[in-house]
Write a protein that holds these residues in place. Structure first.
Motif, PDB file in Angstrom:
ATOM      1  N   GLY A   1       0.784  -1.223   0.000  1.00 51.24           N
ATOM      2  CA  GLY A   1       0.000   0.000   0.000  1.00 51.24           C
ATOM      3  C   GLY A   1       0.817   1.275   0.000  1.00 51.24           C
ATOM      4  N   ARG A   2       2.122   1.162  -0.007  1.00 56.04           N
ATOM      5  CA  ARG A   2       2.938   2.367   0.048  1.00 56.04           C
ATOM      6  C   ARG A   2       3.659   2.568  -1.286  1.00 56.04           C
ATOM      7  N   ALA A   3       3.493   3.752  -1.845  1.00 52.24           N
ATOM      8  CA  ALA A   3       4.043   4.021  -3.174  1.00 52.24           C
ATOM      9  C   ALA A   3       5.285   4.883  -3.086  1.00 52.24           C
ATOM     10  N   GLY A   4       6.023   4.912  -4.170  1.00 49.20           N
ATOM     11  CA  GLY A   4       7.106   5.882  -4.307  1.00 49.20           C
ATOM     12  C   GLY A   4       8.332   5.598  -3.479  1.00 49.20           C
ATOM     13  N   ILE A   5       8.626   4.310  -3.261  1.00 47.65           N
ATOM     14  CA  ILE A   5       9.830   3.970  -2.508  1.00 47.65           C
ATOM     15  C   ILE A   5      10.872   3.414  -3.470  1.00 47.65           C
ATOM     16  N   PHE A   6      11.930   4.149  -3.638  1.00 49.71           N
ATOM     17  CA  PHE A   6      13.010   3.672  -4.504  1.00 49.71           C
ATOM     18  C   PHE A   6      14.291   4.406  -4.148  1.00 49.71           C
ATOM     19  N   SER A   7      15.369   3.885  -4.675  1.00 44.82           N
ATOM     20  CA  SER A   7      16.676   4.408  -4.321  1.00 44.82           C
ATOM     21  C   SER A   7      17.590   4.208  -5.510  1.00 44.82           C
ATOM     22  N   TYR A   8      18.427   5.184  -5.792  1.00 44.47           N
ATOM     23  CA  TYR A   8      19.377   4.977  -6.878  1.00 44.47           C
ATOM     24  C   TYR A   8      20.701   5.622  -6.541  1.00 44.47           C
ATOM     25  N   CYS A   9      21.721   5.137  -7.215  1.00 46.56           N
ATOM     26  CA  CYS A   9      23.014   5.797  -7.119  1.00 46.56           C
ATOM     27  C   CYS A   9      23.497   5.964  -8.542  1.00 46.56           C
ATOM     28  N   LEU A  10      23.602   7.180  -9.001  1.00 42.67           N
ATOM     29  CA  LEU A  10      24.099   7.457 -10.344  1.00 42.67           C
ATOM     30  C   LEU A  10      25.610   7.330 -10.286  1.00 42.67           C
ATOM     31  N   PRO A  11      26.182   6.484 -11.125  1.00 44.10           N
ATOM     32  CA  PRO A  11      27.625   6.265 -10.988  1.00 44.10           C
ATOM     33  C   PRO A  11      28.421   7.521 -11.330  1.00 44.10           C
ATOM     34  N   ASN A  12      29.459   7.709 -10.575  1.00 37.84           N
ATOM     35  CA  ASN A  12      30.440   8.746 -10.874  1.00 37.84           C
ATOM     36  C   ASN A  12      31.140   8.329 -12.167  1.00 37.84           C
ATOM     37  N   LEU A  13      31.135   9.195 -13.152  1.00 39.25           N
ATOM     38  CA  LEU A  13      31.614   8.809 -14.478  1.00 39.25           C
ATOM     39  C   LEU A  13      33.113   8.506 -14.507  1.00 39.25           C
ATOM     40  N   HIS A  14      33.826   8.889 -13.462  1.00 40.45           N
ATOM     41  CA  HIS A  14      35.268   8.634 -13.430  1.00 40.45           C
ATOM     42  C   HIS A  14      35.633   7.477 -12.512  1.00 40.45           C
ATOM     43  N   GLY A  15      34.663   6.932 -11.803  1.00 37.17           N
ATOM     44  CA  GLY A  15      34.971   5.907 -10.820  1.00 37.17           C
ATOM     45  C   GLY A  15      34.978   4.499 -11.383  1.00 37.17           C
TER      46      GLY A  15
ATOM     47  N   THR B   1      27.175  17.917   0.955  1.00 32.26           N
ATOM     48  CA  THR B   1      28.476  18.384   0.462  1.00 32.26           C
ATOM     49  C   THR B   1      28.862  17.581  -0.771  1.00 32.26           C
ATOM     50  N   LEU B   2      29.161  18.275  -1.824  1.00 34.92           N
ATOM     51  CA  LEU B   2      29.468  17.608  -3.089  1.00 34.92           C
ATOM     52  C   LEU B   2      30.948  17.280  -3.174  1.00 34.92           C
ATOM     53  N   GLN B   3      31.245  16.288  -4.010  1.00 28.50           N
ATOM     54  CA  GLN B   3      32.631  15.928  -4.263  1.00 28.50           C
ATOM     55  C   GLN B   3      33.093  16.594  -5.549  1.00 28.50           C
ATOM     56  N   MET B   4      34.386  16.524  -5.811  1.00 29.98           N
ATOM     57  CA  MET B   4      34.917  17.306  -6.936  1.00 29.98           C
ATOM     58  C   MET B   4      34.258  16.956  -8.265  1.00 29.98           C
ATOM     59  N   TRP B   5      33.942  15.680  -8.471  1.00 32.57           N
ATOM     60  CA  TRP B   5      33.365  15.313  -9.775  1.00 32.57           C
ATOM     61  C   TRP B   5      31.929  15.804  -9.908  1.00 32.57           C
ATOM     62  N   ASN B   6      31.327  16.242  -8.790  1.00 34.89           N
ATOM     63  CA  ASN B   6      29.989  16.821  -8.846  1.00 34.89           C
ATOM     64  C   ASN B   6      30.048  18.320  -9.152  1.00 34.89           C
ATOM     65  N   ILE B   7      31.238  18.889  -9.129  1.00 38.60           N
ATOM     66  CA  ILE B   7      31.364  20.350  -9.210  1.00 38.60           C
ATOM     67  C   ILE B   7      32.018  20.778 -10.516  1.00 38.60           C
ATOM     68  N   LEU B   8      33.093  20.067 -10.881  1.00 34.90           N
ATOM     69  CA  LEU B   8      33.800  20.413 -12.115  1.00 34.90           C
ATOM     70  C   LEU B   8      33.592  19.306 -13.140  1.00 34.90           C
ATOM     71  N   VAL B   9      33.158  19.667 -14.327  1.00 35.08           N
ATOM     72  CA  VAL B   9      32.995  18.645 -15.375  1.00 35.08           C
ATOM     73  C   VAL B   9      33.958  18.916 -16.517  1.00 35.08           C
ATOM     74  N   GLU B  10      34.478  17.840 -17.032  1.00 37.09           N
ATOM     75  CA  GLU B  10      35.462  17.961 -18.094  1.00 37.09           C
ATOM     76  C   GLU B  10      34.784  18.257 -19.430  1.00 37.09           C
TER      77      GLU B  10
ATOM     78  N   THR C   1      24.564  15.513 -12.471  1.00 34.76           N
ATOM     79  CA  THR C   1      26.013  15.655 -12.273  1.00 34.76           C
ATOM     80  C   THR C   1      26.316  15.889 -10.791  1.00 34.76           C
ATOM     81  N   GLN C   2      25.459  16.667 -10.148  1.00 38.28           N
ATOM     82  CA  GLN C   2      25.711  17.027  -8.757  1.00 38.28           C
ATOM     83  C   GLN C   2      25.409  15.866  -7.803  1.00 38.28           C
ATOM     84  N   LEU C   3      24.653  14.868  -8.249  1.00 36.77           N
ATOM     85  CA  LEU C   3      24.308  13.771  -7.336  1.00 36.77           C
ATOM     86  C   LEU C   3      25.018  12.466  -7.686  1.00 36.77           C
ATOM     87  N   ALA C   4      25.887  12.496  -8.692  1.00 36.60           N
ATOM     88  CA  ALA C   4      26.596  11.272  -9.061  1.00 36.60           C
ATOM     89  C   ALA C   4      27.429  10.775  -7.882  1.00 36.60           C
TER      90      ALA C   4
END
Ligand SMILES: *[C@@H]1O[C@H](CO)[C@@H](O)[C@H](O)[C@H]1NC(C)=O
Ligand SMILES: *[C@@H]1O[C@H](CO)[C@@H](O)[C@H](O)[C@H]1NC(C)=O
Ligand SMILES: *[C@@H]1O[C@H](CO)[C@@H](O)[C@H](O)[C@H]1NC(C)=O
Ligand SMILES: *[C@@H]1O[C@H](CO)[C@@H](O)[C@H](O)[C@H]1NC(C)=O
Ligand SMILES: *[C@@H]1O[C@H](CO)[C@@H](O)[C@H](O)[C@H]1NC(C)=O
Length: 434
Positions: free
Chosen positions: A188-202, A328-337, A364-367
């Protein structure tokens, strides 16, 4: 193409509800409690969007789908099709599980834009980047790994246009009634999910999981209440109250944040009201005066030329929320090549000013930062930074927010694993296209 896809958010057109109780769509058949419904997110974006591969129809046909928390309707290109260029268009005649949705159904009436053709419900979605999809609303089976979910309301897109490069369609994970996240009710409960967008350099894979709350929702997460705006149920809206460098909040007038922020995995970069943008950009510049600059691009006004530099110290940017937590973001969330400078290392500050009052927090900010939703309870959670197996990535330290200042250490050579995944991904695409 990132810039073109960067505002992948549904335009809403107010429409008076026309309730009709004569038809109720079947409840999606859920996996047994505890069984994880999961899809891998590839460590590569197409047009600035992340994709997963899921099976559509019976027998399941693999389709690469953009994951978008900024819109509701899940759709795929569907024959006969006035399609954008992408081989492997789904053929509904080949599926034994597809069924049409009548016009006088409540599902059809819940669409923001719908019409009727031969008594079959037709949907239409327009995105802010001028992409659109148009076709029949259907019930179809979607398969995540080995878990099939029957009778999901989806769009069989017969007329599609836009910048969904490399994807067959899109998975709508917004908060509206027709979103996949809302349809997948668990007890009966909707909208439960979780994701991790991979860091493109990791070099790691990310994932999108749906399951029971105690399975999917991680520990070590900072939870922030979602703002319940009566206007647009689709958007996951939070009260942003400030921006800062590290844990130091900048003195930005509070009314600059009155529009809050939307969490949108379908938008590539973060959009900030101009005044807020200028404050954070200037603070960032003040902390990086020693770094060589590069010319502005069409999208970004603040770029750095890190060619030939082995390692640099860069400040971190933080989002402050009214509820307390600091993201707090990490460097790959702040500067993009910038990839167009072949053989050089040009990085730009990946935030964009907008005349809108509402900020959009882009992918990009949540990778690398696990992002979880318990939409019905009204919360979004950030962290921990475990995108893929923790500890095994040089960039994922297994804790959030990061405890130490961020260095672009060993940033330059790509991880061999990443190259492998990159290649494997193309092999996957080629095998799908065959
Ligand atoms: C549909 O099925 C036919 C016959 O099995 C097959 O040749 C064709 O490739 C299928 N089309 C798609 C789009 O899957
Ligand atoms: C969507 O499809 C309908 C019916 O085929 C058509 O009338 C309409 O113009 C289409 N809209 C777009 C944006 O293509
Ligand atoms: C999500 O699914 C993946 C793959 O099945 C799994 O490794 C991961 O632990 C899951 N995450 C959570 C928080 O359950
Ligand atoms: C980065 O963030 C941490 C808090 O997570 C803070 O302690 C540190 O000082 C920040 N680094 C810089 C350079 O601002
Ligand atoms: C970046 O710096 C290198 C020298 O370190 C220079 O050769 C190159 O032209 C610069 N590129 C840009 C775009 O500024």
């Amino acid at each position: 193409m990132a810039s073109l896809l960067s505002l992948l958010t549904v335009l809403t057109v107010a429409q008076p509800p026309t309730p009709n109780t004569s038809y109720k769509p079947p409840v999606p058949l859920l996996p047994p409690p505890g069984l994880l419904m999961s899809a891998v997110i590839f460590p590569q974006t197409f047009g600035g969007a992340y994709v997963i591969s899921i099976g559509v129809g019976t027998p399941p046909v693999n389709q690469l789908m953009i994951i978008d928390t900024g819109s509701d309707i899940t759709w795929f290109q569907c024959k006969p099709c006035n399609c954008y260029q992408m081989p492997g268009v789904f053929d509904p005649l080949n599926s034994t599980s597809i069924s049409v949705v009548p016009c006088d159904s409540s599902a059809c009436n819940q669409l923001q834009r719908h019409s009727c053709s031969k008594s079959q419900c037709q949907y239409e979605v327009d995105y802010l980047d001028n992409s659109f999809t148009n076709g029949s609303l259907v019930l179809e089976t979607l398969t995540f790994g080995s878990t099939a979910v029957l009778n999901v309301l989806t769009g069989c897109g017969h007329s599609n246009f836009g910048f969904m490069l490399g994807a067959h369609g899109l998975v709508g994970l917004g908060g509206g009634p027709l979103s996949l996240a809302t349809q997948l009710r668990v007890h009966g409960r909707a909208g439960i999910f979780s994701y991790c967008l991979p860091n493109l350099h990791g070099g790691l894979l990310g994932w999108l999981n749906f399951s029971l709350p105690n399975v999917v929702l991680p520990t070590g997460t900072a939870w922030i209440p979602l703002v319940r705006t009566t206007k647009i149920k689709t958007h996951y809206h939070v009260e942003l109250s400030g921006l800062g460098i590290g844990n130091m909040q900048l003195p930005i007038p509070q009314n600059s944040f009155k529009g809050g922020a939307i969490i949108d995995s379908g938008t590539t970069y973060t959009y900030l009201p101009r005044l807020v943008y200028e404050a954070i950009r200037n603070a960032y510049l003040a902390k990086t005066v020693n770094l060589p600059r590069a010319p502005a691009t069409s999208l970004f006004d603040t770029c750095y030329n890190l060619s030939g530099l082995e390692s640099v110290q860069v400040p971190n940017v933080s989002f402050f929320f009214s509820a307390g937590p600091i993201l707090t973001l990490q460097m790959w969330n702040i500067l993009v090549e910038q990839e167009r400078y072949v053989g050089e290392r040009i990085f730009c500050f990946a935030f964009i000013p907008t005349s809108d009052v509402t900020s959009i927090i882009g992918n990009t900010q949540l990778a690398g930062i696990q992002t979880s939703f318990d939409a019905e309870a009204g919360y979004v959670g950030f962290g921990p930074s475990i995108c893929g197996p923790p500890e095994s990535s040089p960039h994922c330290h297994g804790h959030w927010p990061p405890r130490r200042s961020i260095a672009l250490e060993n940033y330059i050579p790509p991880n061999p694993l990443f190259l492998c995944l990159f290649t494997c991904f193309y092999v996957l695409i080629i095998s799908i296209l065959d």
